[in-house]
Design a protein around this motif. Structure first.
Motif, PDB file in Angstrom:
ATOM      1  N   ALA A 107      14.382 -28.688 -45.816  1.00 42.16           N
ATOM      2  CA  ALA A 107      13.003 -28.198 -45.821  1.00 42.16           C
ATOM      3  C   ALA A 107      12.205 -28.812 -44.679  1.00 42.16           C
ATOM      4  O   ALA A 107      11.412 -28.125 -44.013  1.00 42.16           O
ATOM      5  CB  ALA A 107      12.344 -28.508 -47.163  1.00 42.16           C
ATOM      6  N   TYR A 108      12.412 -30.093 -44.428  1.00 38.11           N
ATOM      7  CA  TYR A 108      11.723 -30.747 -43.323  1.00 38.11           C
ATOM      8  C   TYR A 108      12.074 -30.071 -42.000  1.00 38.11           C
ATOM      9  O   TYR A 108      11.194 -29.799 -41.164  1.00 38.11           O
ATOM     10  CB  TYR A 108      12.085 -32.235 -43.259  1.00 38.11           C
ATOM     11  CG  TYR A 108      11.580 -32.881 -41.997  1.00 38.11           C
ATOM     12  CD1 TYR A 108      10.285 -33.369 -41.918  1.00 38.11           C
ATOM     13  CD2 TYR A 108      12.393 -32.955 -40.861  1.00 38.11           C
ATOM     14  CE1 TYR A 108       9.803 -33.924 -40.743  1.00 38.11           C
ATOM     15  CE2 TYR A 108      11.920 -33.504 -39.683  1.00 38.11           C
ATOM     16  CZ  TYR A 108      10.625 -33.981 -39.626  1.00 38.11           C
ATOM     17  OH  TYR A 108      10.150 -34.510 -38.455  1.00 38.11           O
ATOM     18  N   GLY A 123      16.263 -30.842 -54.242  1.00 41.42           N
ATOM     19  CA  GLY A 123      15.774 -31.574 -53.083  1.00 41.42           C
ATOM     20  C   GLY A 123      14.650 -32.553 -53.412  1.00 41.42           C
ATOM     21  O   GLY A 123      13.846 -32.319 -54.323  1.00 41.42           O
ATOM     22  N   VAL A 124      14.594 -33.627 -52.633  1.00 41.42           N
ATOM     23  CA  VAL A 124      13.519 -34.612 -52.768  1.00 41.42           C
ATOM     24  C   VAL A 124      12.353 -34.125 -51.896  1.00 41.42           C
ATOM     25  O   VAL A 124      12.092 -34.643 -50.814  1.00 41.42           O
ATOM     26  CB  VAL A 124      13.993 -36.016 -52.342  1.00 41.42           C
ATOM     27  CG1 VAL A 124      12.953 -37.074 -52.728  1.00 41.42           C
ATOM     28  CG2 VAL A 124      15.327 -36.355 -53.002  1.00 41.42           C
ATOM     29  N   LEU A 125      11.652 -33.113 -52.370  1.00 45.32           N
ATOM     30  CA  LEU A 125      10.703 -32.363 -51.558  1.00 45.32           C
ATOM     31  C   LEU A 125       9.300 -32.955 -51.547  1.00 45.32           C
ATOM     32  O   LEU A 125       8.461 -32.531 -50.749  1.00 45.32           O
ATOM     33  CB  LEU A 125      10.639 -30.916 -52.069  1.00 45.32           C
ATOM     34  CG  LEU A 125      11.969 -30.160 -52.004  1.00 45.32           C
ATOM     35  CD1 LEU A 125      11.856 -28.840 -52.756  1.00 45.32           C
ATOM     36  CD2 LEU A 125      12.384 -29.930 -50.562  1.00 45.32           C
ATOM     37  N   VAL A 151       4.396 -37.818 -42.682  1.00 41.65           N
ATOM     38  CA  VAL A 151       5.274 -37.634 -41.523  1.00 41.65           C
ATOM     39  C   VAL A 151       6.543 -36.884 -41.913  1.00 41.65           C
ATOM     40  O   VAL A 151       7.101 -36.123 -41.109  1.00 41.65           O
ATOM     41  CB  VAL A 151       5.633 -39.005 -40.913  1.00 41.65           C
ATOM     42  CG1 VAL A 151       6.760 -38.894 -39.896  1.00 41.65           C
ATOM     43  CG2 VAL A 151       4.413 -39.629 -40.274  1.00 41.65           C
ATOM     44  N   ALA A 152       6.999 -37.072 -43.145  1.00 35.82           N
ATOM     45  CA  ALA A 152       8.343 -36.612 -43.508  1.00 35.82           C
ATOM     46  C   ALA A 152       8.427 -35.791 -44.780  1.00 35.82           C
ATOM     47  O   ALA A 152       9.491 -35.235 -45.074  1.00 35.82           O
ATOM     48  CB  ALA A 152       9.268 -37.821 -43.652  1.00 35.82           C
ATOM     49  N   ARG A 157       3.884 -30.723 -45.495  1.00 31.27           N
ATOM     50  CA  ARG A 157       4.054 -30.057 -44.199  1.00 31.27           C
ATOM     51  C   ARG A 157       4.111 -28.541 -44.347  1.00 31.27           C
ATOM     52  O   ARG A 157       4.581 -27.840 -43.463  1.00 31.27           O
ATOM     53  CB  ARG A 157       5.316 -30.581 -43.508  1.00 31.27           C
ATOM     54  CG  ARG A 157       5.233 -32.059 -43.148  1.00 31.27           C
ATOM     55  CD  ARG A 157       6.557 -32.578 -42.612  1.00 31.27           C
ATOM     56  NE  ARG A 157       6.960 -31.926 -41.373  1.00 31.27           N
ATOM     57  CZ  ARG A 157       6.589 -32.329 -40.152  1.00 31.27           C
ATOM     58  NH1 ARG A 157       5.765 -33.365 -40.003  1.00 31.27           N
ATOM     59  NH2 ARG A 157       7.024 -31.706 -39.071  1.00 31.27           N
ATOM     60  N   LEU A 158       3.604 -28.050 -45.447  1.00 31.67           N
ATOM     61  CA  LEU A 158       3.614 -26.609 -45.696  1.00 31.67           C
ATOM     62  C   LEU A 158       2.643 -25.897 -44.763  1.00 31.67           C
ATOM     63  O   LEU A 158       1.655 -26.487 -44.319  1.00 31.67           O
ATOM     64  CB  LEU A 158       3.236 -26.344 -47.162  1.00 31.67           C
ATOM     65  CG  LEU A 158       4.252 -26.837 -48.196  1.00 31.67           C
ATOM     66  CD1 LEU A 158       3.687 -26.684 -49.600  1.00 31.67           C
ATOM     67  CD2 LEU A 158       5.576 -26.075 -48.059  1.00 31.67           C
ATOM     68  N   PRO A 159       2.879 -24.595 -44.465  1.00 33.77           N
ATOM     69  CA  PRO A 159       3.981 -23.780 -44.988  1.00 33.77           C
ATOM     70  C   PRO A 159       5.266 -23.961 -44.190  1.00 33.77           C
ATOM     71  O   PRO A 159       5.213 -24.273 -42.999  1.00 33.77           O
ATOM     72  CB  PRO A 159       3.442 -22.355 -44.825  1.00 33.77           C
ATOM     73  CG  PRO A 159       2.598 -22.436 -43.589  1.00 33.77           C
ATOM     74  CD  PRO A 159       1.957 -23.811 -43.631  1.00 33.77           C
ATOM     75  N   LEU A 160       6.401 -23.739 -44.841  1.00 31.14           N
ATOM     76  CA  LEU A 160       7.666 -23.777 -44.123  1.00 31.14           C
ATOM     77  C   LEU A 160       7.813 -22.564 -43.214  1.00 31.14           C
ATOM     78  O   LEU A 160       8.476 -22.627 -42.179  1.00 31.14           O
ATOM     79  CB  LEU A 160       8.849 -23.836 -45.095  1.00 31.14           C
ATOM     80  CG  LEU A 160       8.916 -25.032 -46.043  1.00 31.14           C
ATOM     81  CD1 LEU A 160      10.252 -25.031 -46.773  1.00 31.14           C
ATOM     82  CD2 LEU A 160       8.683 -26.357 -45.333  1.00 31.14           C
TER      83      LEU A 160
END
Length: 217
Positions: A107-108, A123-125, A151-152, A157-160
């Motif tokens: 995802a990142y 996932g560790v989202l 940062v991670a 950090r949406l949207p993908l």
């Protein structure tokens, strides 16, 4: 099944193994970013995908204990995906598929490099929530070092920007299903929960959790 090892950097962990031909499934293994876990975890899925007409790019990366953490692990995964430009694969479709910490990395990566889809398998989202829950004895703090979660953490950090599938086992006691539920609510990603499955069914080609991914692909 034949495979090809390709390096995307000079570090011993900067490589991937390519199986098959066709559209690309980038496989990213889990293990809470720790060096004792490796890409062999995803080999059964790589063989299954290649037999179904996919090019499976099973990647390794620097992990905690061998030079990894933030930002090295993040940079490695993105570099491994960009290496596809040099490989004999169909780049028109590139789906990042990751299990556990690999789901986080899949995802990142979508927020930095070009992929056409993401599959997060338990996932560790949400790194902040994972930190609060002290998953794997507080490994999130070790992974981040001095960096903030923003940062991670994919949920920050949406949207993908690409179609995203989340799969989770209802009996998962390693990465609680609430992590995927929170991400689905925040992102609109599709979420499939198999109530009778645990954390490791995702990497078994005969498991309903994996069959759900195949149906989505």
């Amino acid at each position: 099944m034949e495979s090809q090892l390709h390096r995307y950097g000079q570090d011993p962990s900067q490589y991937g193994v390519l199986y098959g031909e066709g559209p690309v499934a980038v496989l990213i293994h889990g293990g809470f970013w720790k060096a004792q876990y490796g890409l062999d975890l995803m080999e059964p899925l790589a063989h299954d995908l290649a037999a179904r007409g996919w090019a499976a790019w099973n990647i390794e990366y620097r992990r905690i204990g061998n030079g990894g953490g933030v930002p090295e692990t993040l940079d490695d995964v993105c570099a491994a995906i960009e290496k596809l430009d040099d490989l004999p694969v169909d780049r028109s479709r590139v789906v990042a598929i990751g299990h556990s910490a690999g789901g986080h990395l899949a995802a990142y990566a979508a927020t930095r490099v070009r992929v056409t889809g993401v599959v997060s398998q338990a996932g560790v989202l949400d790194l902040q929530r994972a930190r609060e829950l002290r998953l794997s004895n507080g490994i999130v703090d070790t992974f981040l070092g001095e960096h903030p979660t923003s940062v991670a953490s994919p949920i920050e950090r949406l949207p993908l920007g690409v179609p995203t599938l989340l799969t989770h086992g209802g009996l998962d006691d390693i990465v609680p299903v609430e992590i995927s539920q929170r991400f689905a609510e925040a992102s609109g990603a599709s979420l499939i929960v198999e109530p009778d499955e645990d954390h490791f069914g995702h990497i078994d080609p005969d498991n309903p959790l994996w069959k759900a991914v195949l149906a989505w692909l």
